[in-house]
Scaffold this motif. Structure first.
Motif, mmCIF file in Angstrom:
data_model
loop_
_atom_site.group_PDB
_atom_site.id
_atom_site.type_symbol
_atom_site.label_atom_id
_atom_site.label_comp_id
_atom_site.label_asym_id
_atom_site.label_seq_id
_atom_site.Cartn_x
_atom_site.Cartn_y
_atom_site.Cartn_z
ATOM 1 N N LYS A 128 0.829 -1.209 0.000
ATOM 2 C CA LYS A 128 0.000 0.000 0.000
ATOM 3 C C LYS A 128 0.864 1.261 0.000
ATOM 4 N N TYR A 129 2.146 1.126 0.308
ATOM 5 C CA TYR A 129 3.061 2.263 0.310
ATOM 6 C C TYR A 129 3.551 2.541 -1.116
ATOM 7 N N PRO A 130 3.817 3.803 -1.433
ATOM 8 C CA PRO A 130 4.273 4.144 -2.783
ATOM 9 C C PRO A 130 5.623 3.513 -3.128
ATOM 10 N N ILE A 131 5.805 3.217 -4.411
ATOM 11 C CA ILE A 131 7.091 2.735 -4.922
ATOM 12 C C ILE A 131 8.009 3.949 -5.040
ATOM 13 N N VAL A 132 9.203 3.859 -4.441
ATOM 14 C CA VAL A 132 10.154 4.969 -4.524
ATOM 15 C C VAL A 132 11.220 4.730 -5.590
ATOM 16 N N ARG A 133 11.454 3.462 -5.926
ATOM 17 C CA ARG A 133 12.365 3.089 -7.013
ATOM 18 C C ARG A 133 12.259 1.594 -7.230
ATOM 19 N N THR A 134 12.913 1.107 -8.255
ATOM 20 C CA THR A 134 12.937 -0.321 -8.550
ATOM 21 C C THR A 134 14.390 -0.765 -8.661
ATOM 22 N N LEU A 135 14.727 -1.869 -7.988
ATOM 23 C CA LEU A 135 16.093 -2.388 -8.031
ATOM 24 C C LEU A 135 16.380 -3.017 -9.396
ATOM 25 N N THR A 136 17.598 -2.910 -9.833
ATOM 26 C CA THR A 136 18.006 -3.507 -11.096
ATOM 27 C C THR A 136 18.204 -5.007 -10.928
ATOM 28 N N LEU A 137 18.216 -5.731 -12.032
ATOM 29 C CA LEU A 137 18.517 -7.160 -12.000
ATOM 30 C C LEU A 137 19.908 -7.363 -11.416
ATOM 31 N N GLY A 138 20.049 -8.347 -10.558
ATOM 32 C CA GLY A 138 21.346 -8.654 -9.958
ATOM 33 C C GLY A 138 21.742 -7.745 -8.811
ATOM 34 N N ALA A 139 20.815 -6.950 -8.309
ATOM 35 C CA ALA A 139 21.121 -6.004 -7.229
ATOM 36 C C ALA A 139 21.431 -6.724 -5.919
ATOM 37 N N TRP A 140 22.221 -6.072 -5.102
ATOM 38 C CA TRP A 140 22.479 -6.466 -3.726
ATOM 39 C C TRP A 140 21.955 -5.338 -2.845
ATOM 40 N N VAL A 141 21.459 -5.678 -1.656
ATOM 41 C CA VAL A 141 20.951 -4.657 -0.741
ATOM 42 C C VAL A 141 21.603 -4.798 0.625
ATOM 43 N N GLN A 142 21.889 -3.662 1.228
ATOM 44 C CA GLN A 142 22.334 -3.640 2.613
ATOM 45 C C GLN A 142 21.079 -3.517 3.468
ATOM 46 N N ILE A 143 20.986 -4.340 4.506
ATOM 47 C CA ILE A 143 19.823 -4.323 5.387
ATOM 48 C C ILE A 143 20.223 -3.644 6.694
ATOM 49 N N TYR A 144 19.644 -2.466 6.925
ATOM 50 C CA TYR A 144 19.977 -1.691 8.116
ATOM 51 C C TYR A 144 19.148 -2.109 9.316
ATOM 52 N N CYS A 145 17.903 -2.489 9.062
ATOM 53 C CA CYS A 145 17.027 -3.001 10.109
ATOM 54 C C CYS A 145 15.861 -3.701 9.411
ATOM 55 N N GLN A 146 15.065 -4.432 10.183
ATOM 56 C CA GLN A 146 13.915 -5.148 9.636
ATOM 57 C C GLN A 146 12.692 -4.880 10.499
ATOM 58 N N THR A 147 11.523 -4.946 9.851
ATOM 59 C CA THR A 147 10.278 -4.648 10.559
ATOM 60 C C THR A 147 9.157 -5.535 10.038
ATOM 61 N N PRO A 148 8.183 -5.851 10.877
ATOM 62 C CA PRO A 148 7.037 -6.605 10.373
ATOM 63 C C PRO A 148 6.140 -5.703 9.531
ATOM 64 N N GLY A 149 5.480 -6.302 8.562
ATOM 65 C CA GLY A 149 4.565 -5.564 7.690
ATOM 66 C C GLY A 149 3.630 -6.533 6.992
ATOM 67 N N GLU A 150 3.251 -6.181 5.793
ATOM 68 C CA GLU A 150 2.340 -7.009 4.989
ATOM 69 C C GLU A 150 2.985 -8.352 4.647
ATOM 70 N N TRP A 151 2.180 -9.410 4.678
ATOM 71 C CA TRP A 151 2.649 -10.734 4.286
ATOM 72 C C TRP A 151 2.796 -10.781 2.764
ATOM 73 N N ILE A 152 3.955 -11.272 2.300
ATOM 74 C CA ILE A 152 4.281 -11.342 0.879
ATOM 75 C C ILE A 152 4.847 -12.723 0.565
ATOM 76 N N THR A 153 4.471 -13.268 -0.582
ATOM 77 C CA THR A 153 5.052 -14.523 -1.071
ATOM 78 C C THR A 153 5.973 -14.202 -2.230
ATOM 79 N N GLY A 154 7.181 -14.729 -2.177
ATOM 80 C CA GLY A 154 8.173 -14.509 -3.225
ATOM 81 C C GLY A 154 9.043 -15.741 -3.395
ATOM 82 N N PRO A 155 10.138 -15.618 -4.112
ATOM 83 C CA PRO A 155 10.997 -16.779 -4.389
ATOM 84 C C PRO A 155 11.636 -17.394 -3.145
ATOM 85 N N TYR A 156 11.717 -16.640 -2.048
ATOM 86 C CA TYR A 156 12.300 -17.170 -0.822
ATOM 87 C C TYR A 156 11.253 -17.428 0.256
#
Length: 122
Positions: free
Chosen positions: A61-89
């Motif tokens: 429900k939150y706006p998209i601020v950008r889209t990651l490129t294919l093969g991107a890596w992300v640094q995770i600064y912190c994690q929070t609970p939110g909407e349930w999502i199903t993905g490849p992992y």
């Protein structure tokens, strides 16, 4: 990538994935696909073949601020609970904060865990 004890030095793609445009950090990639940058914030690969939407909060429900490129890596600064999502992992309600006001579902990030891998946001 070789044996489990092998590690390779790579250039982390932080300019596109962690909001540190114009800088390049040296990282060490271990067998479990985790890179540690000079700032010691771990970076993780986004699922291969996915251009993941980065949102301003932990849900679709939150706006998209950008889209990651294919093969991107992300640094995770912190994690929070939110909407349930199903993905490849799997299916999860864990959202990864990858920069100020930038969140991606952990279902698209290869952290090697079904739970939290760093501190909770807030």
């Amino acid at each position: 990538m070789g044996s489990e004890n092998e590690s390779t030095t790579v250039a982390a793609r932080t300019a596109d994935t962690a909001g540190t445009a114009g800088t390049e950090a040296v990282a060490t990639m271990a067998a479990e696909d985790v890179a540690t940058t000079a700032g010691e914030v771990p970076a993780y690969p986004v699922a291969p073949g996915y251009r993941v939407n980065v949102r301003s909060g932990p849900g679709t429900k939150y706006p998209i601020v950008r889209t990651l490129t294919l093969g991107a890596w992300v640094q995770i600064y912190c994690q929070t609970p939110g909407e349930w999502i199903t993905g490849p992992y799997g299916t999860t309600n864990v959202w990864d904060n990858i920069g100020p006001g930038q969140f991606v579902s952990d279902a698209y990030v290869k952290t090697g865990s079904d739970g939290y891998v760093t501190r909770r946001c807030g």
